[in-house]
Design an enzyme around this catalytic site. Structure first.
Site, mmCIF file in Angstrom:
data_model
loop_
_atom_site.group_PDB
_atom_site.id
_atom_site.type_symbol
_atom_site.label_atom_id
_atom_site.label_comp_id
_atom_site.label_asym_id
_atom_site.label_seq_id
_atom_site.Cartn_x
_atom_site.Cartn_y
_atom_site.Cartn_z
ATOM 1 N N ASP A 235 0.841 -1.200 0.000
ATOM 2 C CA ASP A 235 0.000 0.000 0.000
ATOM 3 C C ASP A 235 0.875 1.250 0.000
ATOM 4 O OD1 ASP A 235 -2.276 -1.596 0.238
ATOM 5 O OD2 ASP A 235 -2.236 -1.524 2.430
ATOM 6 N N ASP B 68 -0.848 -2.325 -4.281
ATOM 7 C CA ASP B 68 -2.152 -2.641 -3.706
ATOM 8 C C ASP B 68 -2.935 -1.346 -3.537
ATOM 9 O OD1 ASP B 68 -4.245 -4.039 -2.632
ATOM 10 O OD2 ASP B 68 -3.168 -4.825 -0.906
ATOM 11 N N ASP C 18 -5.644 2.842 2.153
ATOM 12 C CA ASP C 18 -6.534 1.871 2.778
ATOM 13 C C ASP C 18 -6.678 2.188 4.266
ATOM 14 O OD1 ASP C 18 -6.803 0.597 0.385
ATOM 15 O OD2 ASP C 18 -5.743 -1.242 0.949
ATOM 16 N N ARG D 288 -13.047 1.115 -6.106
ATOM 17 C CA ARG D 288 -12.670 1.434 -4.730
ATOM 18 C C ARG D 288 -12.448 2.934 -4.549
ATOM 19 N NH1 ARG D 288 -8.532 -3.528 -2.988
ATOM 20 N NH2 ARG D 288 -9.796 -5.213 -3.864
#
Length: 516
Positions: free
Chosen positions: A328, A351, A355, A408
């Protein structure tokens, strides 16, 4: 024979001991102890497990790693002096070093080695505030000579004879000297206290708290709104500029308030790197950033279902470009709270770009430009994580530019309310906001352009709830697919919506780096 001694009111008081450190006694020496007599007479201890051991020569060892420990000596009347000792940390742990002007076991200045960095700290009421830090390298098991010089409000820390950190602080005017550890085992030897300074030495490698921000600026701009309102980051602490991976990683892990100014693009080894509480990580100008690795804002993953007392909190990440993260770019986890991620440019990671998961809450993601990446932002990582996430994951997303990020944007589980307002969505070929698995999202005042499924609560897995209002849909955008009722964000904080028809122009002009 050596003598441990100190001066009180101008009169010399001496105690029988063994040989003087490094040669004949100096007229300006207040105190010496090399423990060659096999005892630690004159030292008062608080915490830890202290004993005399032989490590080449007799030395003073503290072996407990479960708490902070201190051994103090000297008198409370000492004012301007330098305390020096050889220090060796044994195995993993937080820090070990020397203390000066100790008024008690919880009030003193200290110079410690912590993870390859020298930290100059003020400890007050048992809480450590980092005043200055510098990368010095090294590892556990290596002897280092630390010296802390205190003169008026001027504090200087030396490592192996080199001045590496300086600060100005007038909290403590006088006090004893000490040997200190924090959740670490260490050995100490050759302690000396002199009225003379160790010498000027080279200039420290990190600026003092009074050093102005570097050219191009560094101080945090603006203030968080939404759920992260009140987040202050490193405010009240010193400022340090970094331009190498070692400096950056040491600084973001330093305990206590600190503003970390990132100069240029820093390449990190692959991996995620922990950010400690009370940090502002701010890019200098429009060219600062991180590539290769990412920031982890949170404790290690565990199954606890209540927020731990030491959850990471009060962190700001602003004005940085993130590229080519091996995992991330930014990950917020394990009940972290009061986190503000603002005015960054994020793309081309492995990724997630941003997040937020595992019980984290009170986060604002604002004015970021995300692009050239598929898995943009998760809020809640797994349908089975309700024990940690239910009642948390309260996040505000506003004025972000979701630029050709297929999905997302964010994908949400459990959080309520999740407030998504005044963002610009462009060419998101799968979904904009996907609100799933009992989550409750309020999506308002956004501008959707060529977004296949702008807002949905039936995207995949268990359904959530969403309210979509006052949004603009242009180009080939679909219609929102929303149902249910959601807690109103206005019940938590006040906010003012920009005209959604103007959001595209507002966001493209203001989101990303260099636009503070």
């Amino acid at each position: 024979m050596r003598k441990i001694g100190w001066l009180v009111g101008g009169a010399a008081i001496t105690v029988l001991a063994s040989a003087v450190i490094g040669g004949p006694a100096r007229a300006d020496a207040l105190f010496t102890d090399d423990f060659d007599d096999g005892n630690a007479d004159g030292w008062s201890r608080n915490g830890g497990a202290w004993s005399i051991v032989t490590d080449g020569t007799p030395a003073y060892q503290q072996t407990s790693t479960g708490t902070s420990a201190r051994a103090l000596a000297g008198t409370t009347t000492w004012t301007d002096y330098s305390v020096r000792a050889r220090v060796k940390q044994i195995g993993p742990g937080t820090s070990a070093g020397v203390a000066a002007r100790a008024q008690s076991t919880s009030q003193y200045y200290t110079l410690v080695i912590a993870g390859g960095a020298a930290q100059l700290q003020r400890v007050s009421g048992g809480t450590a505030t980092t005043l200055a830090t510098a990368v010095v390298g090294g590892s556990a098991g290596t002897w280092r000579t630390l010296a802390l010089d205190v003169r008026g409000s001027a504090l200087t820390g030396y490592v192996d004879g080199t001045a590496v950190v300086r600060a100005a602080d007038s909290t403590f005017a006088r006090g004893r000297i000490g040997l200190v550890t924090s959740y670490a085992a260490a050995v100490f030897d050759d302690v000396a206290v002199d009225t003379a300074a160790p010498g000027p030495g080279p200039s420290p490698t990190s600026p003092s708290p009074t050093t102005p921000p570097p050219p191009g600026g560094c101080a945090v701009t603006g203030a968080a709104t939404g759920f992260a309102a009140g987040t202050t980051g490193g405010a009240g602490g010193p400022t340090v500029q970094v331009d190498t991976a070692a400096e950056l990683l040491s600084s973001i892990a330093t305990p206590g308030p600190l503003t970390v100014c990132v100069a240029g693009t820093i390449t990190l080894p692959a991996g995620m790197y922990d950010v400690s509480s009370d940090k502002s990580i701010v890019g200098v100008g429009a060219t600062a950033g991180v590539t290769g690795g990412g920031f982890n804002i949170g404790l290690p993953v565990s199954d606890v279902t209540s927020p731990p007392a030491d959850a990471v909190h009060n962190v700001i990440v602003q004005n940085l470009t993130f590229r080519n993260a091996s995992d991330d770019s930014i990950n917020v986890q394990m009940y972290s709270h009061h986190v503000w991620i603002d005015h960054n440019d994020l793309a081309q990671g492995y990724d997630g770009l941003i997040d937020i998961k595992r019980g984290s809450s009170l986060v604002t993601v604002s004015w970021n430009h995300t692009h050239h990446h598929t898995k943009n932002m998760l809020l809640g990582h797994d349908d089975a994580n309700g024990a940690q996430d239910t009642g948390r994951l309260k996040v505000t997303y506003h004025h972000n530019w979701f630029d050709a990020t297929p999905q997302r944007n964010p994908r949400v589980r459990f959080g309520e309310p999740v407030h998504v307002y005044n963002n610009y969505y462009f060419y998101n070929t799968d979904t904009g906001v996907a609100c799933q698995n009992t989550a409750g999202c309020v999506v308002e005042g956004n501008y959707f352009e060529d977004v296949e499924e702008p807002v949905t609560n039936t995207y995949a897995g268990p359904s959530g709830r969403c309210v979509a209002r006052n949004n603009v849909f242009v180009g080939e955008s679909g219609a929102p697919d929303c149902s249910g009722t959601v807690q109103e964000p206005s019940g938590y904080y006040g906010y003012t919506l920009d005209d959604p028809n103007q959001v595209k122009a507002i966001v493209t002009a203001g989101a990303g780096v260099g636009r503070l």
